[in-house]
Design a protein around this motif. Structure first.
Motif, short mmCIF file in Angstrom:
data_model
loop_
_atom_site.label_atom_id
_atom_site.label_comp_id
_atom_site.label_asym_id
_atom_site.label_seq_id
_atom_site.Cartn_x
_atom_site.Cartn_y
_atom_site.Cartn_z
N ARG A 491 34.31 31.72 70.11
CA ARG A 491 33.47 31.34 69.31
C ARG A 491 33.72 32.22 67.89
O ARG A 491 33.32 32.02 66.65
CB ARG A 491 31.90 31.62 69.56
N LEU A 492 34.22 33.41 67.99
CA LEU A 492 34.64 34.17 66.86
C LEU A 492 36.13 33.68 66.32
O LEU A 492 36.80 34.48 65.37
CB LEU A 492 34.58 35.47 67.19
N GLY A 493 36.62 32.65 66.94
CA GLY A 493 38.09 32.34 66.29
C GLY A 493 39.16 33.02 66.97
O GLY A 493 40.22 32.91 66.41
N GLY A 494 38.94 33.65 67.94
CA GLY A 494 39.89 34.50 68.57
C GLY A 494 40.24 34.11 70.24
O GLY A 494 40.03 32.73 70.47
N ARG A 495 41.10 34.69 70.87
CA ARG A 495 41.37 34.34 72.14
C ARG A 495 41.22 35.68 73.25
O ARG A 495 41.16 36.81 72.69
CB ARG A 495 42.91 34.02 72.33
N LEU A 496 41.02 35.40 74.35
CA LEU A 496 40.96 36.22 75.47
C LEU A 496 42.09 36.29 76.44
O LEU A 496 42.43 35.27 76.94
CB LEU A 496 39.61 36.10 76.31
N GLU A 497 42.70 37.55 76.53
CA GLU A 497 43.78 37.55 77.52
C GLU A 497 43.45 38.45 78.68
O GLU A 497 42.84 39.54 78.43
CB GLU A 497 45.12 38.02 76.63
N VAL A 498 43.79 38.09 79.94
CA VAL A 498 43.55 38.72 81.28
C VAL A 498 44.92 39.12 82.09
O VAL A 498 45.36 38.03 82.15
CB VAL A 498 42.47 38.01 82.18
N GLU A 499 45.08 40.30 82.14
CA GLU A 499 46.22 40.65 83.14
C GLU A 499 45.78 41.40 84.04
O GLU A 499 44.65 42.33 84.04
CB GLU A 499 46.95 41.56 82.13
N SER A 500 46.21 41.23 85.46
CA SER A 500 45.60 42.14 86.59
C SER A 500 46.89 42.30 87.42
O SER A 500 47.69 41.20 87.78
CB SER A 500 44.55 41.29 87.23
N SER A 501 46.81 43.22 88.36
CA SER A 501 47.78 43.64 89.18
C SER A 501 47.18 44.67 90.31
O SER A 501 45.99 44.90 90.12
CB SER A 501 49.13 44.31 88.69
N THR A 502 47.99 45.16 91.22
CA THR A 502 47.38 45.99 92.30
C THR A 502 47.04 47.47 91.59
O THR A 502 46.27 48.05 91.97
CB THR A 502 48.31 46.16 93.40
N ALA A 503 47.73 47.47 90.44
CA ALA A 503 47.41 48.92 89.69
C ALA A 503 46.13 48.90 88.69
O ALA A 503 45.73 50.06 88.13
CB ALA A 503 48.81 49.19 88.97
N GLY A 504 45.70 47.80 88.48
CA GLY A 504 44.35 47.58 87.57
C GLY A 504 44.44 46.43 86.99
O GLY A 504 45.26 45.39 87.14
N SER A 505 43.58 46.26 86.09
CA SER A 505 43.31 44.99 85.03
C SER A 505 42.95 45.48 83.97
O SER A 505 42.57 46.60 83.53
CB SER A 505 42.15 44.26 85.92
N ARG A 506 43.46 44.32 83.17
CA ARG A 506 43.29 44.68 81.48
C ARG A 506 42.68 43.26 81.07
O ARG A 506 43.42 42.20 81.14
CB ARG A 506 44.56 44.90 80.75
N VAL A 507 41.36 43.44 79.94
CA VAL A 507 41.09 42.18 79.61
C VAL A 507 40.98 42.82 78.03
O VAL A 507 40.44 43.78 77.50
CB VAL A 507 39.39 42.13 79.94
N ARG A 508 41.66 41.89 77.08
CA ARG A 508 41.98 42.01 75.69
C ARG A 508 41.53 40.77 74.99
O ARG A 508 41.91 39.61 75.30
CB ARG A 508 43.41 42.13 75.71
N ALA A 509 40.65 40.96 73.99
CA ALA A 509 40.18 40.05 73.27
C ALA A 509 40.84 40.30 71.72
O ALA A 509 40.71 41.26 71.28
CB ALA A 509 38.71 39.93 72.82
N VAL A 510 41.59 39.35 71.23
CA VAL A 510 42.13 39.52 69.86
C VAL A 510 41.54 38.63 68.93
O VAL A 510 41.48 37.22 69.20
CB VAL A 510 43.74 39.12 70.22
N LEU A 511 41.09 38.93 67.84
CA LEU A 511 40.23 38.12 66.95
C LEU A 511 40.63 38.28 65.70
O LEU A 511 40.50 39.44 64.83
CB LEU A 511 38.88 38.87 66.87
#
Length: 536
Positions: A491-511
């Protein structure tokens, strides 16, 4: 020598229609040669015996090249009784010649001294069929605009509709931030999933993109040298795609709504196909429809977002002024009764003292829950101090409640964001942190808010944990957190990137382009407003 004339003098049936020695034969031969329609003669194996000049022009080959080779015309399907009964019914054949010709033809068979012969008349209807496909694409586009569930679906669907009528092999509809020129989102057909990211990289490398040329000049841009870009290092992120797809040219038309540029529509053609003026006109017409759709969705989103924000603020005020105040009063009353009981010498373990103590705990707990709810509806820190301050306070609350190490990495200054953007991004952070606590069981959570270094005006919001990983693409029935976060980012014109592994997770929004520099007048106004609020 003319094959038709040769058959008249030799009486042979293998190079042209047989002719009696009659005055009308020469006239007929002249008419066949002068006809604007393609006229030919086939043998029983449907191989060319003769093709008139018009037919050679249509097929793009000389009579000597065609003679003896199989024609593109298929026999009447004997199971089709209508066609079999009427050999003169018009039929069509696609993909002739270089794969782009569509021929309409009629044929009739006859027997001569050499056996079965088939006379065929044909014409090129490629443009007419393309026009039919264009009209059909317009109709389907109108339907997409009316019934699609989201802007992304509209863009993807229209990109797909562009391909058949134009002969293009890939299409991209890219929305562009008018201030930063950053590419915000795209609907694609025939492209790889990393198309948008790659052209954004090319933009940052300084590549002279036709995408930006059409956007900035508000007119179509045509490039016919795409294979030459393989030698330009500024296009390195796109080299692999250009080489694999064998693009020869691209037509880019701007999307303009209410006299404002919103993006571009690009159609990519193979090296064997040259885009026509008709293709460009069709793309421009489609771009007009897309621009209106984008503008309508953005206007509707703005209205809905502001309406939802105002409703949350209203509910927060009502809860604060009514329920919250009542709970606070109940808490004070319960405490007063508890103190009075103690002063009167009541048994601390008696039913009255215990009941009052439990009532005090319940009212204090309810008051704390109500304050948390009000913060969710309208975070005062967000309204007064901005996104970074609100995230810090939320992180501190989660750390105290859950016993986690939650750290916020961000500049101290308030980020120059619009209120709707602040609200959406705070919800993204809250949802991501909630998912960490509920599902990942981490020890550490890091929240980062920063401007993208090589893309001024673009913001990155990242939440990273060291807990249990998960499969981002796997379905999670009943859990809508990732989808909700993705929708907020889009809605803000950006994108959401999700990465995950056994070492943890990362959620990144780039706008891209959400950070707006604060003008001096706005800064002064903000200071004055803050001073006014601080006055007694």
């Amino acid at each position: 020598m003319d094959p038709l004339a040769a058959t008249q003098t030799k009486g042979a049936g293998d190079r042209g229609p047989r002719s009696a020695e009659a005055p009308g034969a020469a006239v007929l031969a002249a008419l066949v040669r002068a006809s604007a329609l393609g006229i030919g003669l086939l043998d029983a194996d449907r191989r060319w015996l003769y093709v008139n000049p018009a037919g050679c022009r249509i097929l793009g080959a000389g009579a000597d090249e065609l003679t003896g080779h199989r024609s593109p015309f298929v026999p009447v399907d004997q199971t089709d009784r209508t066609a079999a009964a009427n050999g003169t019914a018009s039929r069509f054949v696609d993909g002739v010649g270089d794969g782009e010709l569509t021929l309409e033809y009629v044929e009739n068979g006859f027997i001569d001294g050499r056996g079965l012969r088939i006379a065929v008349m044909f014409r090129d209807v490629s443009e007419a069929r393309r026009q039919e496909r264009r009209l059909a694409a317009f109709a389907r586009t109108a339907s997409s605009l009316a019934y699609a569930e989201s802007l992304q679906q509209v863009l993807d669907r229209i990109a797909g509709e562009v391909l058949p009528p134009t002969g293009s092999v890939a299409c991209a509809i890219v929305l562009i931030d008018p201030r930063t020129r950053a590419f915000r989102s795209a609907g694609t057909a025939g492209h790889r999933a990393d198309y948008l990211a790659n052209i954004e990289k090319c933009r940052r490398l300084g590549a002279p993109l036709g995408t930006l040329e059409a956007f900035e000049e508000r007119r179509p841009a045509v490039r016919r040298d795409l294979q030459l870009l393989l030698h330009d290092p500024r296009y390195a992120p796109m080299h692999e795609t250009i080489a694999e797809a064998e693009w020869g040219s691209v037509v880019v038309v701007p999307l303009v709504a209410r006299n404002e540029e919103v993006g571009v529509l690009s159609a990519f053609y193979p090296t064997a196909h040259e885009p026509t003026d008709a293709d460009t006109s069709f793309l421009a017409a489609m771009a007009d429809k897309v621009a209106i759709a984008v503008d309508n969705v953005q206007l509707l989103g703005d209205v809905e977002g502001k309406a939802a924000l105002e409703e949350r603020h209203r509910l927060a005020r009502e809860l604060h002024d009514s329920v919250s105040q009542a709970l606070f009063s109940m808490s004070l009353t319960a405490r007063a009764v508890q103190l009075a009981a103690q002063e009167s010498g009541a048994d601390p373990d008696g039913p009255v003292s215990r009941g009052v103590g439990q009532l005090l705990e319940l009212t204090q707990g309810a008051l704390a829950e109500m304050r948390a709810l009000i913060f969710q509806l309208r975070p005062e820190a967000l309204h007064e101090e901005g996104l970074t301050a609100a995230v810090r306070k939320h992180a501190a609350a989660v750390a105290a409640r859950e016993g986690l190490d939650v750290r916020v990495h961000a500049e101290e200054d308030r980020l120059p964001l619009e209120e709707v953007a602040e609200e959406e991004l705070l919800r993204v952070v809250q949802e991501a942190v909630h998912n960490c606590v509920k599902h990942a069981h981490p020890h550490h959570v890091d929240i980062r808010l920063a401007e993208v270094p090589d893309d001024p005006g673009s913001l990155m919001v990242e939440i990273e944990d060291d807990g249990d990983g998960f499969v981002p693409d796997a379905p999670h029935p009943g859990h809508l957190g990732l989808d909700t976060m993705r929708e907020r980012a889009e809605r803000l014109g950006g994108r959401l990137e999700v990465e995950s592994s056994t070492a943890g997770s990362r959620v990144r929004a780039v706008l891209p382009g959400v950070l707006h520099p604060v003008r001096s007048s706005e800064a002064t106004d903000s200071t004055d407003e803050a001073s006014t609020r601080m006055r007694p």
